[in-house]
Write a protein that holds these residues in place. Sequence first.
Motif, PDB file in Angstrom:
ATOM      1  N   PRO A   1      -7.409 -15.229   8.632  1.00 53.14           N
ATOM      2  CA  PRO A   1      -8.415 -14.496   9.402  1.00 53.14           C
ATOM      3  C   PRO A   1      -9.378 -13.761   8.468  1.00 53.14           C
ATOM      4  N   HIS A   2     -10.551 -13.428   9.003  1.00 51.72           N
ATOM      5  CA  HIS A   2     -11.604 -12.771   8.223  1.00 51.72           C
ATOM      6  C   HIS A   2     -11.772 -11.333   8.722  1.00 51.72           C
ATOM      7  N   ASP A   3     -11.540 -10.371   7.836  1.00 55.41           N
ATOM      8  CA  ASP A   3     -11.718  -8.947   8.153  1.00 55.41           C
ATOM      9  C   ASP A   3     -13.150  -8.569   7.771  1.00 55.41           C
ATOM     10  N   LYS A   4     -14.111  -8.939   8.643  1.00 56.56           N
ATOM     11  CA  LYS A   4     -15.535  -8.805   8.350  1.00 56.56           C
ATOM     12  C   LYS A   4     -15.966  -7.376   8.032  1.00 56.56           C
ATOM     13  N   ASN A   5     -15.450  -6.417   8.792  1.00 57.99           N
ATOM     14  CA  ASN A   5     -15.912  -5.040   8.598  1.00 57.99           C
ATOM     15  C   ASN A   5     -14.875  -4.135   7.927  1.00 57.99           C
ATOM     16  N   GLY A   6     -13.766  -4.713   7.474  1.00 60.61           N
ATOM     17  CA  GLY A   6     -12.779  -3.940   6.724  1.00 60.61           C
ATOM     18  C   GLY A   6     -11.887  -3.039   7.563  1.00 60.61           C
ATOM     19  N   GLN A   7     -11.889  -3.188   8.876  1.00 59.76           N
ATOM     20  CA  GLN A   7     -11.099  -2.280   9.711  1.00 59.76           C
ATOM     21  C   GLN A   7      -9.596  -2.475   9.525  1.00 59.76           C
ATOM     22  N   VAL A   8      -9.147  -3.716   9.333  1.00 60.32           N
ATOM     23  CA  VAL A   8      -7.718  -3.949   9.132  1.00 60.32           C
ATOM     24  C   VAL A   8      -7.308  -3.462   7.740  1.00 60.32           C
ATOM     25  N   MET A   9      -8.149  -3.729   6.757  1.00 60.92           N
ATOM     26  CA  MET A   9      -7.914  -3.233   5.406  1.00 60.92           C
ATOM     27  C   MET A   9      -7.766  -1.706   5.415  1.00 60.92           C
ATOM     28  N   ASP A  10      -8.640  -1.020   6.145  1.00 60.05           N
ATOM     29  CA  ASP A  10      -8.568   0.435   6.248  1.00 60.05           C
ATOM     30  C   ASP A  10      -7.308   0.890   6.976  1.00 60.05           C
ATOM     31  N   ALA A  11      -6.950   0.187   8.048  1.00 53.67           N
ATOM     32  CA  ALA A  11      -5.761   0.566   8.828  1.00 53.67           C
ATOM     33  C   ALA A  11      -4.499   0.491   7.975  1.00 53.67           C
ATOM     34  N   TYR A  12      -4.468  -0.460   7.054  1.00 49.89           N
ATOM     35  CA  TYR A  12      -3.300  -0.618   6.185  1.00 49.89           C
ATOM     36  C   TYR A  12      -3.407   0.193   4.895  1.00 49.89           C
ATOM     37  N   GLY A  13      -4.562   0.783   4.636  1.00 52.59           N
ATOM     38  CA  GLY A  13      -4.739   1.579   3.426  1.00 52.59           C
ATOM     39  C   GLY A  13      -4.723   0.734   2.168  1.00 52.59           C
ATOM     40  N   VAL A  14      -5.299  -0.470   2.248  1.00 55.96           N
ATOM     41  CA  VAL A  14      -5.295  -1.391   1.114  1.00 55.96           C
ATOM     42  C   VAL A  14      -6.244  -0.888   0.033  1.00 55.96           C
ATOM     43  N   GLY A  15      -5.744  -0.850  -1.180  1.00 59.79           N
ATOM     44  CA  GLY A  15      -6.561  -0.482  -2.337  1.00 59.79           C
ATOM     45  C   GLY A  15      -6.865  -1.727  -3.132  1.00 59.79           C
ATOM     46  N   PRO A  16      -6.177  -1.890  -4.275  1.00 56.33           N
ATOM     47  CA  PRO A  16      -6.413  -3.085  -5.091  1.00 56.33           C
ATOM     48  C   PRO A  16      -5.936  -4.352  -4.367  1.00 56.33           C
ATOM     49  N   ILE A  17      -6.579  -5.468  -4.680  1.00 61.44           N
ATOM     50  CA  ILE A  17      -6.140  -6.743  -4.126  1.00 61.44           C
ATOM     51  C   ILE A  17      -5.730  -7.654  -5.267  1.00 61.44           C
ATOM     52  N   PRO A  18      -4.781  -8.559  -5.021  1.00 61.54           N
ATOM     53  CA  PRO A  18      -4.104  -8.780  -3.749  1.00 61.54           C
ATOM     54  C   PRO A  18      -3.107  -7.666  -3.437  1.00 61.54           C
ATOM     55  N   SER A  19      -2.977  -7.397  -2.155  1.00 58.48           N
ATOM     56  CA  SER A  19      -1.942  -6.497  -1.635  1.00 58.48           C
ATOM     57  C   SER A  19      -1.244  -7.244  -0.514  1.00 58.48           C
ATOM     58  N   THR A  20       0.085  -7.183  -0.515  1.00 58.06           N
ATOM     59  CA  THR A  20       0.859  -7.944   0.455  1.00 58.06           C
ATOM     60  C   THR A  20       1.882  -7.048   1.132  1.00 58.06           C
ATOM     61  N   PHE A  21       1.913  -7.146   2.464  1.00 54.17           N
ATOM     62  CA  PHE A  21       2.860  -6.395   3.277  1.00 54.17           C
ATOM     63  C   PHE A  21       3.841  -7.401   3.883  1.00 54.17           C
ATOM     64  N   PHE A  22       5.129  -7.177   3.656  1.00 54.02           N
ATOM     65  CA  PHE A  22       6.159  -8.030   4.236  1.00 54.02           C
ATOM     66  C   PHE A  22       6.728  -7.304   5.443  1.00 54.02           C
ATOM     67  N   ILE A  23       6.605  -7.935   6.605  1.00 50.79           N
ATOM     68  CA  ILE A  23       6.921  -7.313   7.892  1.00 50.79           C
ATOM     69  C   ILE A  23       8.080  -8.076   8.525  1.00 50.79           C
ATOM     70  N   ASN A  24       9.123  -7.334   8.927  1.00 53.33           N
ATOM     71  CA  ASN A  24      10.282  -7.997   9.521  1.00 53.33           C
ATOM     72  C   ASN A  24      10.006  -8.388  10.976  1.00 53.33           C
ATOM     73  N   PRO A  25      10.904  -9.149  11.611  1.00 60.78           N
ATOM     74  CA  PRO A  25      10.670  -9.604  12.990  1.00 60.78           C
ATOM     75  C   PRO A  25      10.498  -8.472  14.016  1.00 60.78           C
ATOM     76  N   GLU A  26      10.940  -7.273  13.680  1.00 64.29           N
ATOM     77  CA  GLU A  26      10.774  -6.123  14.585  1.00 64.29           C
ATOM     78  C   GLU A  26       9.437  -5.418  14.392  1.00 64.29           C
ATOM     79  N   GLY A  27       8.625  -5.887  13.444  1.00 66.77           N
ATOM     80  CA  GLY A  27       7.306  -5.308  13.217  1.00 66.77           C
ATOM     81  C   GLY A  27       7.289  -4.154  12.234  1.00 66.77           C
ATOM     82  N   GLU A  28       8.361  -3.992  11.473  1.00 61.68           N
ATOM     83  CA  GLU A  28       8.467  -2.905  10.498  1.00 61.68           C
ATOM     84  C   GLU A  28       8.149  -3.425   9.098  1.00 61.68           C
ATOM     85  N   VAL A  29       7.376  -2.664   8.335  1.00 61.86           N
ATOM     86  CA  VAL A  29       7.050  -3.030   6.956  1.00 61.86           C
ATOM     87  C   VAL A  29       8.290  -2.780   6.089  1.00 61.86           C
TER      88      VAL A  29
END
Length: 190
Positions: free
Chosen positions: A139-167
């Motif tokens: 997917p394309h985060d055109k305006n950076g809203q998802v990046m901001d919601a996750y607090g992403v700084g340097p890239i690449p940044s990867t979040f591993f999320i379990n089946p219950e939706g927890e990071v």
Amino acid sequence: MNVDQVKANKGKKKRNRLIFRTIVLVILLTAVVYALVSTVNKDVTKVDVGSKAPDFTLEQVNKNNELKTVKLSDLKGKGVMLNFWATYCKPCEAEMPYMEKLYPEYKEKGVEIVAVSLDATELVIDRFVDQYDLTFPIPHDKNGQVMDAYGVGPIPSTFFINPEGEVVEIVVGALTLDRLEGYLKQIQPK
């Protein structure tokens, strides 16, 4: 110049100094309030290990995937590797073949790889996807809203999320094939 005029000039100067000081004080107070609000908002939106992953919906870029949009909450019950990247990022480019190599196997095991592009235009993303023949959702985060919601700084940044939706893990920087597979096993549904 008579005494009354001298007193009037002194009065104007005092009033002007008072107005100037008041303006400077208001500007300083505004800056302090802005800094405090910004700091509080950053703390609220930052995602940490153990927290629930913020939901989002983004349009899919690569058309060879069955998903037209990617909505995180639709992937509940699956492990999700959420990667933030861009085509101009060399470490991002280095890990893409590893992600593609592991995707078919782990998709069968209930793990979805979602690589959110932070590029400015879809044209460069399309070229990159074609070059590496990527099949996982991008997917394309055109305006950076998802990046901001996750607090992403340097890239690449990867979040591993379990089946219950927890990071369960956050990795900043490129992943090797072995490390990537280890994290995918960690979020695989039981």
